[in-house]
Design a protein around this motif. Sequence first.
Motif, PDB file in Angstrom:
ATOM      1  N   ASP A  50      -8.933 -30.887 -24.605  1.00 29.98           N
ATOM      2  CA  ASP A  50     -10.244 -30.449 -25.088  1.00 29.98           C
ATOM      3  C   ASP A  50     -11.383 -30.701 -24.108  1.00 29.98           C
ATOM      4  OD1 ASP A  50      -8.901 -29.787 -27.416  1.00 29.98           O
ATOM      5  OD2 ASP A  50      -9.491 -31.624 -28.464  1.00 29.98           O
ATOM      6  N   GLY A  51     -11.140 -31.481 -23.056  1.00 36.53           N
ATOM      7  CA  GLY A  51     -12.212 -31.841 -22.137  1.00 36.53           C
ATOM      8  C   GLY A  51     -13.267 -32.699 -22.826  1.00 36.53           C
ATOM      9  N   ASP A  52     -12.830 -33.599 -23.698  1.00 31.08           N
ATOM     10  CA  ASP A  52     -13.709 -34.425 -24.523  1.00 31.08           C
ATOM     11  C   ASP A  52     -14.175 -35.655 -23.740  1.00 31.08           C
ATOM     12  OD1 ASP A  52     -14.839 -36.160 -26.419  1.00 31.08           O
ATOM     13  OD2 ASP A  52     -13.400 -35.610 -27.963  1.00 31.08           O
ATOM     14  N   SER A  75     -11.559 -42.560  -9.498  1.00 28.66           N
ATOM     15  CA  SER A  75     -12.148 -43.599 -10.337  1.00 28.66           C
ATOM     16  C   SER A  75     -12.367 -43.014 -11.727  1.00 28.66           C
ATOM     17  CB  SER A  75     -13.493 -44.036  -9.755  1.00 28.66           C
ATOM     18  OG  SER A  75     -14.428 -42.955  -9.856  1.00 28.66           O
ATOM     19  N   LYS A  76     -12.862 -43.821 -12.629  1.00 23.37           N
ATOM     20  CA  LYS A  76     -13.114 -43.355 -13.991  1.00 23.37           C
ATOM     21  C   LYS A  76     -14.092 -42.190 -14.008  1.00 23.37           C
ATOM     22  CE  LYS A  76     -14.505 -44.929 -18.584  1.00 23.37           C
ATOM     23  NZ  LYS A  76     -14.606 -46.088 -19.469  1.00 23.37           N
ATOM     24  N   ALA A  77     -15.211 -42.341 -13.312  1.00 26.85           N
ATOM     25  CA  ALA A  77     -16.226 -41.278 -13.300  1.00 26.85           C
ATOM     26  C   ALA A  77     -15.683 -40.003 -12.663  1.00 26.85           C
ATOM     27  CB  ALA A  77     -17.476 -41.751 -12.561  1.00 26.85           C
ATOM     28  N   GLY A  82     -13.963 -34.590 -13.364  1.00 27.64           N
ATOM     29  CA  GLY A  82     -12.986 -33.562 -13.007  1.00 27.64           C
ATOM     30  C   GLY A  82     -12.447 -32.825 -14.218  1.00 27.64           C
ATOM     31  N   VAL A  83     -12.206 -33.554 -15.295  1.00 25.02           N
ATOM     32  CA  VAL A  83     -11.697 -32.929 -16.525  1.00 25.02           C
ATOM     33  C   VAL A  83     -12.794 -32.089 -17.176  1.00 25.02           C
ATOM     34  CG1 VAL A  83     -10.850 -33.359 -18.867  1.00 25.02           C
ATOM     35  CG2 VAL A  83      -9.958 -34.701 -16.949  1.00 25.02           C
ATOM     36  N   LYS A  87     -12.385 -25.914 -13.502  1.00 27.72           N
ATOM     37  CA  LYS A  87     -12.461 -24.449 -13.525  1.00 27.72           C
ATOM     38  C   LYS A  87     -11.352 -23.854 -14.389  1.00 27.72           C
ATOM     39  CE  LYS A  87     -14.486 -24.000  -8.930  1.00 27.72           C
ATOM     40  NZ  LYS A  87     -14.322 -23.458  -7.581  1.00 27.72           N
ATOM     41  N   ALA A  88     -10.252 -24.557 -14.452  1.00 31.04           N
ATOM     42  CA  ALA A  88      -9.091 -24.055 -15.186  1.00 31.04           C
ATOM     43  C   ALA A  88      -9.366 -24.049 -16.688  1.00 31.04           C
ATOM     44  CB  ALA A  88      -7.870 -24.910 -14.889  1.00 31.04           C
ATOM     45  N   ILE A  89      -8.801 -23.050 -17.339  1.00 34.80           N
ATOM     46  CA  ILE A  89      -8.807 -22.998 -18.795  1.00 34.80           C
ATOM     47  C   ILE A  89      -7.424 -23.459 -19.228  1.00 34.80           C
ATOM     48  CG2 ILE A  89      -8.969 -21.506 -20.813  1.00 34.80           C
ATOM     49  CD1 ILE A  89     -10.659 -19.589 -18.983  1.00 34.80           C
TER      50      ILE A  89
END
Length: 152
Positions: A50-52, A75-77, A82-83, A87-89
């Motif tokens: 979900d990119g949450d 790293s975490k950030a 990145g998530v 660009k990818a769906i």
Amino acid sequence: MHVTRRNLAIAGALALGTSSLLHSTAARAEAADEAAVHQAVEALRKALLDGDKGRLEQLTADQVSYGHSDGRVQSKAEFINGVVNRKAIVKTLTFPDLTVAVVGNAAVARHIYLSDSETDGKPVNTRIGALQVWQKQDGTWKLLARQGYKLA
């Protein structure tokens, strides 16, 4: 005090009973932790799909080391950005063959990372292995490290 065989037998039975009680309590605690790590892995999978951002921040330790199968380490950030900004769906994401082993306040999870996505209108299928290290921090399981790797 005079110690009889009967007193010794009773003391021995109590010691054995206490030992097995402690062992079964520890086994239940380990089973509960294993189930909690399974839930955390599943929550991570859903958050990735979900990119949450909020959920990813909750599930990952501040010190997380997120390694990709191409050798990048984030790293975490960097990982969360990145998530969230990818660009990818991502259409599907599954983690088959999940195994979890808990040792104290650490756990190792291994699984296959399968996804179907689309980048710039082109379908992309990903099938890699993944190793995750989870750590119990303040009563909550947090992703401490993840390494993706290419499968043979």
